[in-house]
Scaffold this motif. Sequence first.
Motif, mmCIF file in Angstrom:
data_model
loop_
_atom_site.group_PDB
_atom_site.id
_atom_site.type_symbol
_atom_site.label_atom_id
_atom_site.label_comp_id
_atom_site.label_asym_id
_atom_site.label_seq_id
_atom_site.Cartn_x
_atom_site.Cartn_y
_atom_site.Cartn_z
ATOM 1 N N PRO A 135 0.838 -1.207 0.000
ATOM 2 C CA PRO A 135 0.000 0.000 0.000
ATOM 3 C C PRO A 135 0.872 1.255 0.000
ATOM 4 C CG PRO A 135 -0.740 -1.561 1.674
ATOM 5 C CD PRO A 135 0.538 -2.098 1.115
ATOM 6 N N PRO A 136 0.411 2.335 -0.645
ATOM 7 C CA PRO A 136 1.261 3.523 -0.776
ATOM 8 C C PRO A 136 1.744 4.045 0.569
ATOM 9 C CG PRO A 136 -1.024 3.988 -1.422
ATOM 10 C CD PRO A 136 -0.892 2.510 -1.296
ATOM 11 N N ASN A 137 2.984 4.455 0.575
ATOM 12 C CA ASN A 137 3.615 5.054 1.748
ATOM 13 C C ASN A 137 3.534 4.180 3.006
ATOM 14 O OD1 ASN A 137 4.483 7.591 0.539
ATOM 15 N ND2 ASN A 137 2.289 7.958 0.264
ATOM 16 N N ASP B 266 3.869 8.493 -3.965
ATOM 17 C CA ASP B 266 4.080 7.312 -3.120
ATOM 18 C C ASP B 266 5.591 7.194 -2.909
ATOM 19 O OD1 ASP B 266 4.284 4.857 -1.938
ATOM 20 O OD2 ASP B 266 3.534 3.711 -3.672
#
Lengths: 485, 107
Positions: free
Chosen positions: A36-38, A144
């Motif tokens: 998942p982003p970041n 991201d």
Amino acid sequence: MSGDRTYETVIGLEVHAHLLTETKIFCGCENRFGAPPNSLVCPVCLGMPGVLPVLNEQAVELAIRAGLAFECTIHERSIFARKNYFYPDLPKGYQISQFEEPICEGGRVPLPDGSEVALIRIHLEEDAGKSFHPENGGDHSFVDLNRCGVPLIEIVSTPTIRSPDMAYDFLVSLKQILEFTGISDCNMEEGSLRCDANVSLRPAGEINLGTKTELKNLNSFRAVRDGLKVEIARQEKVLRSGGEIVQETLLWDAAAQKVVTMRTKEESHDYRYFPEPDLPPLILTAERLEAARSQLPELPVGMRIRFAEAYGLREYDAAVLTGSAELARFFEETVAHFPDPNQAANFVLGPFLRLMKEKNLGWADLPITPARLAGLLDLLAEGSISAASARNVLESMAATGRDAARLTESLGLTQISDDGAIRSVVREVLDGNAPQVAEYLAGKEKVFGFLVGQVMKATRGKGNPKVVTPIMKEELAGRAGKKRG
Amino acid sequence: MLAWSIFHGAVKVAINSDDARRVAALAKLGLTDDEIVRLTADLSKILSSFELLGEVDGEEVAPRLRTNVDHTPEREDRPVGSLPEGKGVAGAPDHENGLFRVPKVLG
């Protein structure tokens, strides 16, 4: 005047390859695609104030391995540098890279025709994050930073590549070596391997280089080849009409098959490199280099020669089998279970690869193991199944992961090799096709194939041709005798 | 390469308003003319402080960026975890679906 000239193409490539490490280059965040982003970020890779980078030893090992695989000079001392630029996917405002004193210099990439392309250098650096510019994003872009700090090597070729096809061959060979040595998975869809190309033309015989343009956004080897072809044609047209090439960075638009200006020299970056104060020099001991040398995995060229010699394969087959590390490994494990390498090669390069392609199968979750494939080859070699049935079994194996013997039985594909059973079918066929038998006996030998085909039809493809053919000949000879008698 | 030259302590640094504008453009800072004037003066002052280093006789001394460590330490390639999900973007002025939201950039 310029219209009559012939031009020579000069191409230099810069390739960025993600290293196959567990963690990022300067922090303990995982180096993993698709999270998942970041979610794979920490104060170090987010560029928070007061943090310090600590170098990942495995990233260094893989850079050394690259230096060995491409026969570079590996420097005992190299230093890191800050490359300064401002972009939202680079939270620190600089990328830690190597500028003066990189880890590797020189080296070469072998090409399939036996020639090679010399390298300028290979250096270590960190990747930046990823920006998204969705069409419905209005006035916003999105960032991201999971990729921020992922370890990379940048491989820079000399400007000695002379055509788009040669650039393509260079990349194929480079990728093969990176994959074989476990340096990078080279997954272009995931951005693990990225390429920029510098290209210029000069009048044939001229020593000085012409003005170059830099081509970016080359997402596949095909994009590199196509993009270069289009850009070379564009430059040639400009030069022939007496114009001048503008030094600029271009984006390749694969859908439109054209190049688009990204920025000109005036807008080009001034990275203000300076030595990274947070990282002392990287010092490699002779022992470490020696250990890396002794652990260097087999390279594709060496493996191709070994396959041809040790397994007695045709050179072409050996080249295709060593075209990817996974395929080479699969083949070697298969012949560990099956004694005839040539037969194994034929099947692997034929029905097996065809099925992989048709069904879009990947190596990671392939239900066909080398041992199971060897089991199938055994059945084929001993005549228990026909070649056509073997292909059916292979397909079922891919779907179910079951072994060949069980599949052959459950699919009812066991070949009939029993003399008595075959002979009775052959007799029925000959009795039922008297006109064709007469034709054959009158000298029309082509009819033989038709008669064998009838036997196969009657046995629903299960008659073993090796048994059917001699019996058919015997039976026909017998009838010829009767006719004469 | 301005900064690199300073590290070598050899070049006398002077900065004018064009330099300041160029640096501002590289840093994507939109500055007014007044700010440029002020920053040119400030940057010149800062850089001239570094010039003091040029007065030291470093002829016999190899360039060195630090005094206490000869070579960079390395760490084992073992994950030690990241910030809890959402924490990374939490301090950002703007974010959406776990992504940082920034003014539109292209190129």
